[in-house]
Design a protein around this motif. Structure first.
Motif, PDB file in Angstrom:
ATOM      1  N   ALA A  75      12.018  -7.777  -9.085  1.00  0.00           N
ATOM      2  CA  ALA A  75      11.125  -6.616  -9.145  1.00  0.00           C
ATOM      3  C   ALA A  75      11.648  -5.509  -8.252  1.00  0.00           C
ATOM      4  CB  ALA A  75       9.706  -6.996  -8.729  1.00  0.00           C
ATOM      5  N   GLY A  76      11.452  -4.271  -8.689  1.00  0.00           N
ATOM      6  CA  GLY A  76      11.790  -3.102  -7.883  1.00  0.00           C
ATOM      7  C   GLY A  76      10.544  -2.288  -7.589  1.00  0.00           C
ATOM      8  N   PHE A  77      10.448  -1.783  -6.384  1.00  0.00           N
ATOM      9  CA  PHE A  77       9.292  -0.987  -5.955  1.00  0.00           C
ATOM     10  C   PHE A  77       9.774   0.310  -5.305  1.00  0.00           C
ATOM     11  CE2 PHE A  77       8.161  -5.466  -5.722  1.00  0.00           C
ATOM     12  CZ  PHE A  77       6.936  -5.519  -6.372  1.00  0.00           C
ATOM     13  N   ALA A  78       8.917   1.331  -5.312  1.00  0.00           N
ATOM     14  CA  ALA A  78       9.231   2.610  -4.658  1.00  0.00           C
ATOM     15  C   ALA A  78       7.962   3.168  -4.039  1.00  0.00           C
ATOM     16  CB  ALA A  78       9.810   3.611  -5.661  1.00  0.00           C
ATOM     17  N   LEU A  79       8.125   3.953  -2.977  1.00  0.00           N
ATOM     18  CA  LEU A  79       6.981   4.590  -2.329  1.00  0.00           C
ATOM     19  C   LEU A  79       6.404   5.691  -3.218  1.00  0.00           C
ATOM     20  CD1 LEU A  79       8.316   4.919   1.324  1.00  0.00           C
ATOM     21  CD2 LEU A  79       6.456   3.431   0.554  1.00  0.00           C
ATOM     22  N   ASP A  80       5.081   5.843  -3.192  1.00  0.00           N
ATOM     23  CA  ASP A  80       4.419   6.910  -3.935  1.00  0.00           C
ATOM     24  C   ASP A  80       4.792   8.274  -3.339  1.00  0.00           C
ATOM     25  OD1 ASP A  80       3.135   4.932  -5.353  1.00  0.00           O
ATOM     26  OD2 ASP A  80       1.272   5.062  -4.203  1.00  0.00           O
ATOM     27  N   GLU A  81       4.887   9.286  -4.204  1.00  0.00           N
ATOM     28  CA  GLU A  81       5.035  10.661  -3.722  1.00  0.00           C
ATOM     29  C   GLU A  81       3.654  11.236  -3.437  1.00  0.00           C
ATOM     30  OE1 GLU A  81       7.371  13.440  -5.832  1.00  0.00           O
ATOM     31  OE2 GLU A  81       9.159  12.170  -5.931  1.00  0.00           O
ATOM     32  N   GLU A  82       3.515  11.897  -2.302  1.00  0.00           N
ATOM     33  CA  GLU A  82       2.243  12.533  -1.920  1.00  0.00           C
ATOM     34  C   GLU A  82       2.456  14.046  -1.858  1.00  0.00           C
ATOM     35  OE1 GLU A  82      -0.298  10.767  -1.899  1.00  0.00           O
ATOM     36  OE2 GLU A  82       0.427   8.717  -1.542  1.00  0.00           O
TER      37      GLU A  82
ATOM     38  N   CYS B 226       8.333  22.637   7.358  1.00  0.00           N
ATOM     39  CA  CYS B 226       7.961  21.230   7.479  1.00  0.00           C
ATOM     40  C   CYS B 226       9.181  20.442   7.934  1.00  0.00           C
ATOM     41  CB  CYS B 226       7.451  20.684   6.143  1.00  0.00           C
ATOM     42  SG  CYS B 226       5.925  21.492   5.567  1.00  0.00           S
ATOM     43  N   ASN B 227       9.066  19.823   9.093  1.00  0.00           N
ATOM     44  CA  ASN B 227      10.191  19.096   9.694  1.00  0.00           C
ATOM     45  C   ASN B 227      11.420  19.989   9.803  1.00  0.00           C
ATOM     46  OD1 ASN B 227       8.580  16.816   9.827  1.00  0.00           O
ATOM     47  ND2 ASN B 227       9.330  15.978   7.906  1.00  0.00           N
ATOM     48  N   GLY B 228      11.180  21.276  10.079  1.00  0.00           N
ATOM     49  CA  GLY B 228      12.257  22.233  10.283  1.00  0.00           C
ATOM     50  C   GLY B 228      12.862  22.790   9.016  1.00  0.00           C
ATOM     51  N   GLY B 229      12.326  22.420   7.867  1.00  0.00           N
ATOM     52  CA  GLY B 229      12.882  22.895   6.602  1.00  0.00           C
ATOM     53  C   GLY B 229      11.802  23.236   5.606  1.00  0.00           C
ATOM     54  N   SER B 230      12.122  23.102   4.326  1.00  0.00           N
ATOM     55  CA  SER B 230      11.202  23.463   3.266  1.00  0.00           C
ATOM     56  C   SER B 230       9.982  22.539   3.233  1.00  0.00           C
ATOM     57  CB  SER B 230      11.912  23.403   1.902  1.00  0.00           C
ATOM     58  OG  SER B 230      10.990  23.559   0.852  1.00  0.00           O
ATOM     59  N   CYS B 231       8.846  23.103   2.855  1.00  0.00           N
ATOM     60  CA  CYS B 231       7.625  22.311   2.685  1.00  0.00           C
ATOM     61  C   CYS B 231       7.427  21.897   1.226  1.00  0.00           C
ATOM     62  CB  CYS B 231       6.410  23.096   3.165  1.00  0.00           C
ATOM     63  SG  CYS B 231       6.352  23.332   4.965  1.00  0.00           S
ATOM     64  N   ALA B 232       8.462  22.121   0.390  1.00  0.00           N
ATOM     65  CA  ALA B 232       8.343  21.794  -1.028  1.00  0.00           C
ATOM     66  C   ALA B 232       8.442  20.294  -1.289  1.00  0.00           C
ATOM     67  CB  ALA B 232       9.411  22.536  -1.821  1.00  0.00           C
ATOM     68  N   GLY B 233       8.933  19.519  -0.308  1.00  0.00           N
ATOM     69  CA  GLY B 233       9.056  18.082  -0.504  1.00  0.00           C
ATOM     70  C   GLY B 233      10.312  17.718  -1.278  1.00  0.00           C
ATOM     71  N   PRO B 234      10.352  16.538  -1.904  1.00  0.00           N
ATOM     72  CA  PRO B 234       9.203  15.624  -2.009  1.00  0.00           C
ATOM     73  C   PRO B 234       8.929  14.873  -0.710  1.00  0.00           C
ATOM     74  CG  PRO B 234      11.135  14.604  -2.976  1.00  0.00           C
ATOM     75  CD  PRO B 234      11.545  16.001  -2.593  1.00  0.00           C
ATOM     76  N   PHE B 235       7.637  14.493  -0.547  1.00  0.00           N
ATOM     77  CA  PHE B 235       7.231  13.667   0.574  1.00  0.00           C
ATOM     78  C   PHE B 235       6.683  12.358   0.014  1.00  0.00           C
ATOM     79  CE2 PHE B 235       6.696  18.067   2.105  1.00  0.00           C
ATOM     80  CZ  PHE B 235       7.578  18.037   3.165  1.00  0.00           C
ATOM     81  N   HIS B 236       6.944  11.279   0.730  1.00  0.00           N
ATOM     82  CA  HIS B 236       6.523   9.961   0.273  1.00  0.00           C
ATOM     83  C   HIS B 236       5.497   9.355   1.227  1.00  0.00           C
ATOM     84  CE1 HIS B 236      10.470  10.491  -1.718  1.00  0.00           C
ATOM     85  NE2 HIS B 236       9.851   9.897  -2.719  1.00  0.00           N
ATOM     86  N   TYR B 237       4.706   8.469   0.694  1.00  0.00           N
ATOM     87  CA  TYR B 237       3.669   7.784   1.473  1.00  0.00           C
ATOM     88  C   TYR B 237       4.266   7.257   2.778  1.00  0.00           C
ATOM     89  CZ  TYR B 237      -0.116   4.504   2.561  1.00  0.00           C
ATOM     90  OH  TYR B 237      -1.147   3.820   3.176  1.00  0.00           O
ATOM     91  N   GLY B 238       3.615   7.600   3.890  1.00  0.00           N
ATOM     92  CA  GLY B 238       4.060   7.124   5.198  1.00  0.00           C
ATOM     93  C   GLY B 238       5.028   8.041   5.910  1.00  0.00           C
ATOM     94  N   ASP B 239       5.492   9.130   5.244  1.00  0.00           N
ATOM     95  CA  ASP B 239       6.386  10.077   5.923  1.00  0.00           C
ATOM     96  C   ASP B 239       5.633  10.804   7.033  1.00  0.00           C
ATOM     97  OD1 ASP B 239       8.471   9.438   4.281  1.00  0.00           O
ATOM     98  OD2 ASP B 239       8.402  11.275   3.080  1.00  0.00           O
TER      99      ASP B 239
ATOM    100  N   THR C 167       0.846  -1.197   0.000  1.00  0.00           N
ATOM    101  CA  THR C 167       0.000   0.000   0.000  1.00  0.00           C
ATOM    102  C   THR C 167       0.880   1.246   0.000  1.00  0.00           C
ATOM    103  OG1 THR C 167      -1.728  -1.167   1.215  1.00  0.00           O
ATOM    104  CG2 THR C 167      -1.810   1.238   1.239  1.00  0.00           C
ATOM    105  N   GLY C 168       0.563   2.193  -0.894  1.00  0.00           N
ATOM    106  CA  GLY C 168       1.335   3.420  -0.965  1.00  0.00           C
ATOM    107  C   GLY C 168       2.619   3.284  -1.759  1.00  0.00           C
ATOM    108  N   ALA C 169       2.740   2.218  -2.544  1.00  0.00           N
ATOM    109  CA  ALA C 169       3.951   2.000  -3.352  1.00  0.00           C
ATOM    110  C   ALA C 169       3.561   1.643  -4.779  1.00  0.00           C
ATOM    111  CB  ALA C 169       4.819   0.905  -2.737  1.00  0.00           C
ATOM    112  N   HIS C 170       4.542   1.642  -5.669  1.00  0.00           N
ATOM    113  CA  HIS C 170       4.303   1.291  -7.069  1.00  0.00           C
ATOM    114  C   HIS C 170       5.488   0.510  -7.621  1.00  0.00           C
ATOM    115  CE1 HIS C 170       6.453   5.167  -7.142  1.00  0.00           C
ATOM    116  NE2 HIS C 170       6.998   4.730  -8.269  1.00  0.00           N
ATOM    117  N   LEU C 171       5.225  -0.238  -8.668  1.00  0.00           N
ATOM    118  CA  LEU C 171       6.254  -1.054  -9.317  1.00  0.00           C
ATOM    119  C   LEU C 171       7.116  -0.172 -10.209  1.00  0.00           C
ATOM    120  CD1 LEU C 171       7.300  -3.973  -9.988  1.00  0.00           C
ATOM    121  CD2 LEU C 171       5.654  -3.964 -11.873  1.00  0.00           C
ATOM    122  N   THR C 172       8.423  -0.327 -10.116  1.00  0.00           N
ATOM    123  CA  THR C 172       9.343   0.449 -10.954  1.00  0.00           C
ATOM    124  C   THR C 172      10.040  -0.399 -12.011  1.00  0.00           C
ATOM    125  OG1 THR C 172      11.143   0.147  -9.345  1.00  0.00           O
ATOM    126  CG2 THR C 172       9.776   2.129  -9.116  1.00  0.00           C
ATOM    127  N   SER C 173      10.212  -1.707 -11.755  1.00  0.00           N
ATOM    128  CA  SER C 173      10.881  -2.563 -12.733  1.00  0.00           C
ATOM    129  C   SER C 173      10.489  -4.011 -12.500  1.00  0.00           C
ATOM    130  CB  SER C 173      12.406  -2.420 -12.634  1.00  0.00           C
ATOM    131  OG  SER C 173      12.871  -2.851 -11.368  1.00  0.00           O
TER     132      SER C 173
END
Length: 297
Positions: free
Chosen positions: A139-146, A162-175, A105-111
């Protein structure tokens, strides 16, 4: 393994007959049965009716799986009409194997790629192949960017981190994200609200785990401003809205707004069906239009 073929012949009494067989591809001999036993040469002396059985089996071809990132591989042996489950370490020669790449959940297939019999037989999220040699799938998987959007609707100044720094991200599912807001230049911190994963945000320092597109709205009030709050009383139902100098108040849901100190705001009340408007407290009714009033912020 496979289908059995029977053959019969007549031989002279006391004659010794050597029985042998020719194996097909992907098959191996296991043992003799009947008039012969074990795995050595089979020689039968004809002292009556005899039967010999050669017990063969399909070769087992090894299968290796490799996974990186948040996901897994599942396999099924279509030759045996099996369903998807954990991949086995080997499969019988010639069986049709299907491998599925399953992201968490919150991830996608990359290869997705195959080796051995699976090479060149992978597309989208599956590999399907007839196994005839040592094979594998990786297979390779990566977390989705939110996405996280920071809104600053007020006319004051301030800084949102955000977390003491920029709110520009990127942020990933579950961060986990902590949003802090600090007013600057004589401004003051007003209301904070959020949507999506940040729906519970109501003050500086709010923290949430992001699992979907989210928004945090931070209002900075300019110096010399004041907050106007609209309250509804009684046991009836209705709304209070600002109609001048703007429509910030819609209470309802938005029952406060920031205005310049001393600024005149016009409010309008509307009762819902089955209720009636009773009057104003702390607001000067408009002559001839009792459901409207003027108030200074």
């Amino acid at each position: 393994g496979g289908s059995a073929e029977a053959c019969a012949a007549e031989y002279e009494e006391e004659k010794e007959i050597e029985v042998s067989q020719s194996l097909g591809t992907g098959v191996h001999f296991e043992e003799w049965g009947g008039a012969c036993t074990g795995t050595g040469p089979c020689v039968v002396k004809m002292t009556g009716e005899k039967s010999v059985v050669a017990k063969n089996a399909l070769d087992q071809e090894t299968f290796a799986e490799g996974v990186t990132g948040p996901g897994s591989l599942e396999c099924k042996d279509e030759t045996e009409a099996g369903g998807f489950g954990p991949c086995a370490s080997s499969y019988p020669y010639g069986h049709t194997i299907v491998v599925a790449a399953v992201p968490n959940t919150g991830a996608h297939l990359t290869s997705l790629a195959g080796s051995g019999s699976a090479s060149g037989h992978c597309s989208a999220s599956e590999c399907s192949f007839e196994i005839t040699e040592a094979s594998g799938a990786s297979a390779g998987f990566a977390l989705d960017e939110e996405s996280l959007t920071i809104e600053e609707p007020g006319s004051g100044t301030g800084e949102v981190k955000c977390n003491g720094g920029s709110c520009a991200g990127p942020f990933h599912y579950g961060d986990t994200i902590e949003v802090t807001a600090t007013a600057t230049g004589g401004s003051s911190l007003g209301t904070i609200s959020g949507t999506g994963s940040a729906a519970a945000c109501a003050s500086s320092g709010c923290s949430f785990v992001i699992t979907e597109a989210s928004t945090v709205s931070v209002r900075f009030n300019p110096a010399g401003s004041t907050v106007l709050l609209a309250f509804k009383g009684g046991d009836g139902q209705g709304t209070v809205k600002s109609i001048s100098p703007d429509s910030q108040i819609d209470c309802g849901t938005e029952c406060d707004a920031v205005y310049g100190e001393g600024e005149t705001v016009t409010l309008e009340a509307e009762a819902t069906t089955g209720s009636g408007f009773a009057g104003w407290l702390g607001c000067h009714p408009v002559v001839g239009e009792e459901q409207k009033c003027h108030v200074k912020a």
